[in-house]
Design an enzyme around this catalytic site. Structure first.
Site, PDB file in Angstrom:
ATOM      1  N   SER A  79       9.591   6.462 -11.587  1.00  0.00           N
ATOM      2  CA  SER A  79      10.044   6.771 -10.238  1.00  0.00           C
ATOM      3  C   SER A  79      11.121   7.861 -10.269  1.00  0.00           C
ATOM      4  O   SER A  79      10.844   8.977 -10.697  1.00  0.00           O
ATOM      5  CB  SER A  79      10.538   5.480  -9.573  1.00  0.00           C
ATOM      6  OG  SER A  79      10.694   5.639  -8.192  1.00  0.00           O
ATOM      7  N   ASP A  94       0.349   3.446  -4.715  1.00  0.00           N
ATOM      8  CA  ASP A  94       1.792   3.285  -4.882  1.00  0.00           C
ATOM      9  C   ASP A  94       2.500   3.494  -3.538  1.00  0.00           C
ATOM     10  O   ASP A  94       2.396   4.573  -2.955  1.00  0.00           O
ATOM     11  CB  ASP A  94       2.308   4.297  -5.911  1.00  0.00           C
ATOM     12  CG  ASP A  94       3.738   4.030  -6.351  1.00  0.00           C
ATOM     13  OD1 ASP A  94       4.533   3.550  -5.530  1.00  0.00           O
ATOM     14  OD2 ASP A  94       4.059   4.320  -7.515  1.00  0.00           O
ATOM     15  N   HIS A 150       4.078  -0.264  -7.612  1.00  0.00           N
ATOM     16  CA  HIS A 150       4.985   0.798  -8.050  1.00  0.00           C
ATOM     17  C   HIS A 150       5.309   0.578  -9.521  1.00  0.00           C
ATOM     18  O   HIS A 150       5.961  -0.397  -9.872  1.00  0.00           O
ATOM     19  CB  HIS A 150       6.255   0.762  -7.206  1.00  0.00           C
ATOM     20  CG  HIS A 150       7.206   1.885  -7.465  1.00  0.00           C
ATOM     21  ND1 HIS A 150       6.814   3.204  -7.473  1.00  0.00           N
ATOM     22  CD2 HIS A 150       8.542   1.890  -7.734  1.00  0.00           C
ATOM     23  CE1 HIS A 150       7.863   3.973  -7.709  1.00  0.00           C
ATOM     24  NE2 HIS A 150       8.917   3.192  -7.880  1.00  0.00           N
TER      25      HIS A 150
END
Length: 480
Positions: A191, A420, A447
């Site tokens: 991320s 996601d 995620h």
């Protein structure tokens, strides 16, 4: 910089690295070692104040060929806790045979110092903080100024906030690489970690061995475009959850998925004026509910828990949605917020361009358009001011944060999930294209994929790249 680059790490026990009761239990494992590395607080004045970056290491089972440096995302996630909480997977996996596994807490986060604090954990529990829905609920210039002042006072002064941005985190990574004894960096970032990994790759291509960017952020999106893409993806996941729920009699969201947004608004409406009390004396606001929903949508495996929580909430019981909200913040049983939201704000204020009140208000309205599940007045009506409006220092990261004309980079591996909700799949495609990287597409609705999704296909592909720099074939796909 010589004093920083030649320092020797003193690896030892991890008791001082734990910031909450859960970490204390995890870090008690004798397989782990901890240390800290000193870096300049301000790289423009390296002889001045110093920051300490906390490290946690699982030493390689065999002779170490180097270190795998890990960031779990955020900004606000602690890499030390990430390594400790996934220790059995690292111990059983092939990467730890040849590499030391090293998690780090970026400046201001976890056990690193100076800490960046605007509000106490008790204030987060009570909701006495700028709450996040479509945007932060800062509705005046005075509130924005008060917010900035709280952060200055809680973080030890302006200088600590002014040096919180990603540009300095990337510089810190280069110091860590050198001090760990690695000629080239081997890195895994999830991320937000994909942002600092990509920035490092662009800044130091000759110092990179391997970079894995899992759930990558799109480098060609503006911050507002990223937010809108995230909300649109969350809405898509909510629509799918509503369809799943509608297959069961008595679904709390109703039998018609097309009407699920309105049904959700009806469920949360009572909390707008009167937060719901829980058995332990805490209260759940409408803002808490939407954080809980966001957390529940983060992985398809959590959807049954979210449906149950909404069912309970509709019956006047808020404990389950509060548990999901606490998961969003990584709140531990002893009331500590392990995901550092204050540092998240500080980093974004130093990374992202400032939005005017008009732009922030327009963004809230756009969120309601792309994600009507959020379209209740308390989240999207009125005038909003940016949480960064009165920040005491200007952003230090370039915009866009990755150049578009990168050439000659070592081949990185981007992992991106088609469903996601936090870093939508097109962003991963864009990251791979910008870096000239290999792309592993993962069919799944959550995620984070590597070690987090239970997919042997994903784990084997990433392991092959980390260990032997073998990238997946073009158009490679896995599923969770």
């Amino acid at each position: 910089m010589a004093a920083y680059l030649t320092q020797e790490l003193e690896w030892g026990g991890c008791a001082d690295t734990a910031t909450n009761a859960l970490d204390a239990e995890l870090f008690a494992n004798p397989a782990l070692e901890c240390a800290s590395v000193e870096v300049p607080l301000d790289y423009g004045a390296p002889e001045g104040e110093r920051a300490q970056i906390a490290l946690t290491r699982l030493p390689a089972r065999g002779e170490a060929e180097g270190s795998l440096l890990i960031n779990p995302g955020g900004p606000g996630g602690a890499g030390t806790s990430f390594v400790a909480s996934h220790l059995p997977q690292w111990q059983e996996g092939p990467v730890a045979e040849r590499f030391d596994i090293v998690g780090f807490d970026p400046r201001g986060i976890g056990a690193s110092t100076p800490a960046l604090d605007c509000y106490t954990d008790e204030e987060y529990d009570a909701g006495d903080v700028p709450r996040f829905g479509a945007v932060y609920d800062i509705t005046s210039a005075e509130q924005a100024a008060d917010h900035a002042q709280r952060c200055i006072e809680g973080s030890g002064g302006v200088e600590n906030l002014a040096n919180a941005g990603s540009a300095n985190v990337v510089r810190d990574m280069d110091v860590m690489r050198e001090v760990l004894g690695d000629e080239q960096l081997t890195f895994l970032g999830y991320s937000y970690g994909s942002e600092i990994g990509a920035q490092y790759l662009a800044a130091h291509p000759d110092k990179v061995r391997a970079v894995v960017l899992d759930s990558a952020v799109g480098p060609d999106w503006t911050p507002s475009e990223l937010r809108l893409a995230q909300f649109a993806a969350s809405q898509a996941r909510f629509d799918e959850l509503a369809a799943l729920c509608a297959e069961s009699p008595g679904c709390v969201l109703g039998s018609d998925p097309a009407a699920a947004n309105q049904r959700l608004h009806e469920i949360v409406a009572p909390l707008v004026e009167a937060p719901a009390a829980t058995a332990d004396g805490r209260h759940v606001s409408v803002w808490d509910v939407y954080l809980g929903i966001t957390a529940g949508l983060a992985a398809e495996a959590h959807w049954p828990s979210l449906i149950s929580a909404l069912t309970e909430l509709d019956a006047g019981r808020a404990e389950e949605i509060l548990a999901l909200r606490d998961g969003f913040y990584s709140r531990t049983a002893d009331g500590v917020y392990a995901t550092d939201i204050d540092t998240n704000i500080a980093v974004r204020c130093m990374d992202w361009p400032r939005l005017t009140a008009e732009e922030q208000t327009a963004l809230a309205r756009e969120v309601a358009n792309v994600a009507p599940m959020f379209g209740i007045d308390v989240l999207t009506a009125g005038t909003y001011h940016s949480e960064c409006e009165a920040w005491p220092a200007s952003p230090t990261r370039d915009e866009p944060w990755l150049p578009a004309d990168l050439e000659g980079l070592p081949e990185a591996l981007v992992v991106s999930l088609t469903g996601d909700p936090a870093t939508p799949y097109p962003g991963g495609v864009s990251m791979a294209r910008t870096l000239g990287a290999s792309l592993l597409t993962v069919e799944g609705k959550q995620h984070g994929a590597y070690l987090l999704g239970g997919s042997k296909c994903v784990d084997d592909a990433v392991n092959a790249y980390i260990l032997d720099l073998e990238t997946p074939p073009v158009d490679a796909r896995c599923s969770l």
